[in-house]
Design a protein around this motif. Structure first.
Motif, mmCIF file in Angstrom:
data_model
loop_
_atom_site.group_PDB
_atom_site.id
_atom_site.type_symbol
_atom_site.label_atom_id
_atom_site.label_comp_id
_atom_site.label_asym_id
_atom_site.label_seq_id
_atom_site.Cartn_x
_atom_site.Cartn_y
_atom_site.Cartn_z
ATOM 1 N N UNK B 107 -5.726 -1.852 -4.373
ATOM 2 C CA UNK B 107 -6.678 -1.360 -3.380
ATOM 3 C C UNK B 107 -7.840 -2.316 -3.210
ATOM 4 N N UNK B 317 19.614 6.290 -2.616
ATOM 5 C CA UNK B 317 20.314 5.966 -1.373
ATOM 6 C C UNK B 317 21.410 4.940 -1.612
ATOM 7 N N UNK B 322 16.292 0.948 -2.801
ATOM 8 C CA UNK B 322 14.932 1.090 -2.300
ATOM 9 C C UNK B 322 13.994 0.377 -3.266
ATOM 10 N N UNK B 323 13.205 -0.584 -2.785
ATOM 11 C CA UNK B 323 12.279 -1.274 -3.696
ATOM 12 C C UNK B 323 11.312 -0.291 -4.349
ATOM 13 N N UNK B 326 7.961 0.783 -2.611
ATOM 14 C CA UNK B 326 7.931 1.828 -1.590
ATOM 15 C C UNK B 326 7.789 3.186 -2.258
ATOM 16 N N UNK B 329 4.335 3.823 -3.700
ATOM 17 C CA UNK B 329 3.369 4.152 -2.645
ATOM 18 C C UNK B 329 3.555 5.593 -2.194
ATOM 19 N N UNK B 330 4.814 5.988 -2.001
ATOM 20 C CA UNK B 330 5.062 7.354 -1.532
ATOM 21 C C UNK B 330 4.604 8.379 -2.570
ATOM 22 N N UNK B 333 0.274 7.812 -3.085
ATOM 23 C CA UNK B 333 -0.717 8.182 -2.077
ATOM 24 C C UNK B 333 -1.178 9.640 -2.185
ATOM 25 N N UNK B 334 -0.242 10.597 -2.333
ATOM 26 C CA UNK B 334 -0.725 11.975 -2.474
ATOM 27 C C UNK B 334 -1.674 12.146 -3.658
ATOM 28 N N UNK B 336 -3.579 9.864 -4.876
ATOM 29 C CA UNK B 336 -4.812 9.199 -4.469
ATOM 30 C C UNK B 336 -5.669 10.136 -3.613
ATOM 31 N N UNK B 337 -5.027 10.796 -2.662
ATOM 32 C CA UNK B 337 -5.760 11.721 -1.801
ATOM 33 C C UNK B 337 -6.331 12.884 -2.611
#
Lengths: 328, 349, 282
Positions: B107, B317, B322-323, B326, B329-330, B333-334, B336-337
């Motif tokens: 960040x 998948x 999937x790296x 990603x 971050x998914x 973020x929640x 973090x919020x």
């Protein structure tokens, strides 16, 4: 409007015309300015330069003007209504929200009718705006510049991760969208422009109509109430205008960061605190700015063309840092 | 709160440990081993638990198991765990020193600085030896960290808020330069750089294992040394001075340490976001403890997070991978919020 | 000028009798960048006494305190602990002799009182020796002295303002130093709590023979608890000495630009300042 504003507007329009002509003249093959003028007023189908000008370069210049104006006005409204010097469709996540919905609709559901693109972008921008403001307002201390920017950054990161995920799962559908996602004025179809135009004009008109009340709002909610402004209604309408402008810009050019941040501050330096002047001046300045940026994007690493959105970020991010240092 | 005081050698060495935190650390370790084993077992060539054991002990059920496990899955599992630990520790130190609960290497531009350095190397000097990557990443991260510090700290008051916002701005700027680099570069190299930027662990092998292990070995003494100072620094600069902390040296030392931790992790696996932010908070929610143990818990939590992200990204998948970046971050973020919403006093922001 | 001269004479008369460590400012000038905030201050805080710095906002009293606690470097002059410059001493050695409680400290979320107070042992510990019997005793003593032992396992952020401030004072006490500097330890507290905190600080000075130097905002509280009071204005000393001598109508006018009557409290024998309303009384 101040005296300087009245005096400045013709100068700004002159700058716009100059930048417009220059933008068309520059490219893989430089077209002299007088030929540009000829192509516009006395079009000759057999002249190759004329064809290049009208078919390739003219549309791109028009996109630059429209997108620049839309984003700058959206930024000005957001800064005025939230009294937050850092507010901007890009920083607060609206651009990413709008492009996320468009990418998903185009990539997954094969939505290709250009009529829907601005609508989808508006939907994405509206939902993101509601989310970002909701989070910031619910945070202790309310929606300060910090909480708004953080919420915007978080939502941007979140949606960007999903866009990458979708891209990985379906390389072919999403490859086409990759360049668009960095913000570009190249190779856009005129159909999208046609459908985005109503949104853009509507948003601009609404912004002009609201300008007087936004001036009062920029002095504080209480002051505005005291001056007889219906604060909730003006905020709501301003947000509608911002969403329409953002949607139009994203539909045409993808997410073009920091344009809405830089221009309103420059406009405020030129014409002062009255949004009746800030809104039109921002529109013209935004148009000039994006024309010049797009020229730079094509010239700096020529023959390679850098995405216009990358250049706006390169110029806008330092400005953001400077604002943080100077104003907070 | 039960505190355990260990004083071996006649009290010449004495440590204070929270029992609850020790239990949680043990549980985290078990979970980490569980995820690692699951990660060793699964993939396009599935192995049973027995198969994994046999291969690790030297008599694989099939020839191919040997290759799959030793050349691909084993280094990958180790690297994801170590890199996660490094990211977590980096974030924890940054949060203690800046007294900002939202500080995170990704960040505040540190990860982006390291990322730009590595992408430049990939695009401009594709032949470059992997050995140089950690050093380049460190240099890039250090420059960006110094830049942010010098911009954010020049005026007094509200410094931590300006620190975060400046970091966001600088990060956006560096991301734009990185994008330019990708546009400028050859398509193959750009693809390679892009994959690396997404924060992917699938390409790692033994060189990364060794380089990360080396980094951890070099930085661990620094970490142990720092724990004591961090516990004072978290009370604020003036209190720290009053307690006898050499504040300037300590701050510069800690931030450099934090930058180094993040940079080395970035060099190995790409800029994974939000691990450095989330792991320290998660560790604190799991068990309250002193700084030293908190660092240990954070390292384990970070390792578990990235290990899990890599594992899920690999199987969710399949055959598409999937790296891990990603997924972090998914998932991040929640959290973090939630942190923005829960941070008690905005004065601390 | 007249005041400065008497101050120096006054200092000279006091230094002769002192043997335990005292904290002294010697022609101390402090400032940020190019602006000088504290000008040529001579000052002495003695063991067993509470020395209180007062003055209007922005008079430089906090800056002076920070310089004497080596948070700020002096532009010229020196802050001396037992004749040695505090800025020249190794910071950890100094931390074993001089403690500082800055203004409005914030504890990190979730920290317990016991942990906060334990942090005061920092200068006495090292990498390998994290906790000793001595540390345990010092922390228990400090918590008892500051009357926070009953909260030991509570979180600092769950306590009231006054309780929290007592915890921070306990942390400073756990440092077991001869000299303690406190910057506005009573700001934002209720009057009753202010009196409690100051009573605690006076006990510490009297009973343990510590040297206390305190910056205070509240003039009457300062007059009530100071053994030695110092009035500052615009970075210079206006007057210093025993409260009865220093809290006078003239000094208040010179130091604060305040018109006030000073009366003696019949119970404590301390001066009390009663601000007068400007203009003719009705």
């Amino acid at each position: 409007m101040t005296k300087a504003g009245w005096f400045g507007l013709p100068a700004l329009l002159a700058a716009l015309i100059l930048a417009f002509g220059w933008h068309i003249a520059v490219g893989a093959k430089t077209v002299p300015l007088h030929v540009v003028l000829e192509a516009l007023v006395a079009y000759d189908k057999s002249n190759f330069d004329h064809v290049v000008v009208t078919d390739l370069r003219l549309p791109r210049a028009v996109y630059a003007v429209l997108v620049g104006a839309a984003l700058a006005v959206a930024g000005a409204l957001m800064q005025g209504v939230t009294r937050n010097p850092l507010a901007e469709p890009g920083v607060l996540g609206l651009l990413t929200g709008a492009s996320f919905v468009v990418v998903m609709a185009v990539g997954y559901f094969q939505v290709i009718d250009p009529a829907f693109i601005p609508l989808l972008a508006a939907l994405g921008a509206a939902v993101t705006a509601a989310l970002v403001w909701g989070i910031a307002a619910a945070a202790p201390g309310g929606s300060t510049p910090l909480t708004l920017v953080l919420a915007g950054a978080a939502i941007t990161g979140f949606l960007a991760a999903f866009i990458s995920l979708a891209h990985l799962l379906d390389q072919e559908s999403f490859d086409r969208l990759r360049v668009w996602l960095t913000g570009t004025l190249a190779g856009r179809s005129t159909d999208v422009l046609f459908w985005a135009l109503p949104w853009l004009i509507g948003g601009l008109l609404l912004a002009l109509l609201l300008a007087r009340q936004v001036t009062a709002l920029a002095m504080g909610d209480e002051t505005a109430v005291g001056l007889g402004v219906d604060v909730a209604r003006v905020k709501m309408l301003a947000m509608l205008s911002v969403i329409a402008l953002t949607a139009a810009a994203v539909a045409i050019a993808g997410p073009m960061a920091f344009v809405g941040l830089v221009i309103p501050h420059v406009a405020r330096i030129i014409v002062g605190a009255d949004y009746r002047a800030i809104v039109p001046v921002s529109a013209v300045l935004g148009a000039v700015y994006l024309l010049v940026v797009d020229i730079a994007a094509r010239m700096v690493l020529a023959p390679i063309e850098v995405s216009t959105g990358i250049v706006t970020a390169l110029l806008g991010a330092p400005f953001f840092v400077w604002l943080v240092r100077a104003r907070l | 709160m039960s505190v355990l005081v260990l004083s071996p050698w006649n009290g010449r060495i004495s440590l204070r440990l929270h029992r609850h935190a020790l239990v949680v650390a043990a549980l985290l370790l078990v979970a980490l081993i569980g995820v690692s084993v699951a990660s060793l077992m699964s993939g396009s060539y599935p192995l049973s638990l027995r198969g994994v054991w046999q291969t690790l002990t030297g008599n694989p059920p099939e020839e191919i198991a040997q290759t799959v496990l030793w050349e691909f899955r084993f280094p990958r599992t180790i690297v994801s765990a170590v890199a996660g630990a490094l990211f977590g520790l980096s974030g924890a130190i940054l949060q203690y020193v800046t007294r900002n609960p939202l500080a995170d290497p990704s960040l505040v531009g540190v990860s982006q600085g390291a990322g730009l350095a590595v992408v430049s190397a990939i695009v401009l000097f594709p032949e470059m030896n992997l050995v140089w990557r950690p050093l380049l990443a460190f240099a890039g991260a250090l420059i960006v960290a110094a830049l942010i510090q010098s911009i954010a700290m020049q005026r007094t008051g509200g410094a931590t808020m300006r620190f975060i916002l400046t970091g966001i701005g600088v990060a956006a700027f560096i991301a734009a330069i990185t994008n330019t680099m990708l546009t400028y570069g050859d398509i193959d190299q750009a693809q390679a750089a892009l994959g690396w930027l997404a924060g992917s662990i699938h390409a790692v092998g033994w060189p990364e294992v060794w380089s990360l292990t080396l980094c951890l070995a070099i930085l661990t003494p620094g970490l142990i040394w720092s724990a004591r100072y961090l516990s004072a620094l978290r009370l604020g600069p003036e209190v720290s001075i009053g307690l006898g902390v050499p504040i300037r040296a300590a701050r510069i030392g800690m931030i450099t340490l934090s930058v180094a931790l993040a940079a080395f992790a970035v060099a190995a696996v790409g800029p994974l976001g939000f691990v450095g932010l989330v792991a320290p908070h998660l560790a604190r929610r799991l068990a309250y403890s002193g700084v030293g143990q908190h660092l240990l818990l954070t390292a384990l939590t970070g390792a578990l997070m990235v290990g899990l992200a890599d594992f899920i990204g690999r199987i969710a998948f399949a055959p598409v991978q999937i790296p891990a970046g990603i997924l972090t971050a998914i998932l991040g973020v929640p959290v973090f919020l939630l942190l923005i919403l829960k941070t008690q006093s905005t004065r601390q922001l | 000028m007249k005041h400065a001269k008497t101050d120096i004479e006054f200092l000279a008369s006091r230094t002769g009798t002192v043997s335990a460590p005292c904290l002294r400012a010697d022609r101390l000038c402090v400032g940020y960048a190019a602006t000088k905030i504290v000008h040529d201050v001579d000052l002495q805080a003695n063991p067993g006494e509470v020395t209180i710095l007062v003055g209007p906002n922005g008079c430089g009293k906090s800056t002076l305190l920070k310089a004497m606690a080596r948070v700020l470097k002096p532009m010229s002059g020196a802050a001396l602990l037992d004749g040695q410059s505090v800025h020249a001493m190794p910071t950890r050695d100094l931390a074993r002799q001089l403690a500082l409680l800055p203004q409005g400290p914030i504890a990190p979320e979730g920290l317990t009182v016991h942990e906060l107070v334990s942090q005061g042992r920092f200068p006495h510990q090292s990498l390998t020796r994290q906790w000793s019997a001595d540390d345990s005793r010092a922390v228990t003593d400090a918590m008892k002295a500051a009357d926070v032992a009953e909260f030991a396992d509570r979180r600092v952020d769950s306590l009231s303002g006054g309780q929290r401030q007592r915890c921070w004072i306990a942390m400073v006490l756990a440092q077991e130093t001869d000299v303690i500097l406190l910057d506005e330890p009573t700001t934002f507290l209720d009057l009753k709590v202010q009196v409690d905190v100051m009573t605690l600080l006076r006990e510490i000075a009297r009973e343990k023979g510590r040297t206390l130097l305190v910056v205070l905002h509240e003039l009457n509280i300062a007059a009530m608890f100071a053994d030695h009071i110092v009035i500052m204005r615009d970075g210079r000393l206006i007057a210093q000495g025993a409260p009865e001598r220093v809290i006078t109508t003239e000094n208040l006018a010179a130091g604060f630009g305040l018109q006030a009557t000073v009366i003696m409290d019949p119970v404590t024998g301390r001066p009390v300042c009663l601000p007068a309303i400007a203009g003719p009384a009705t």
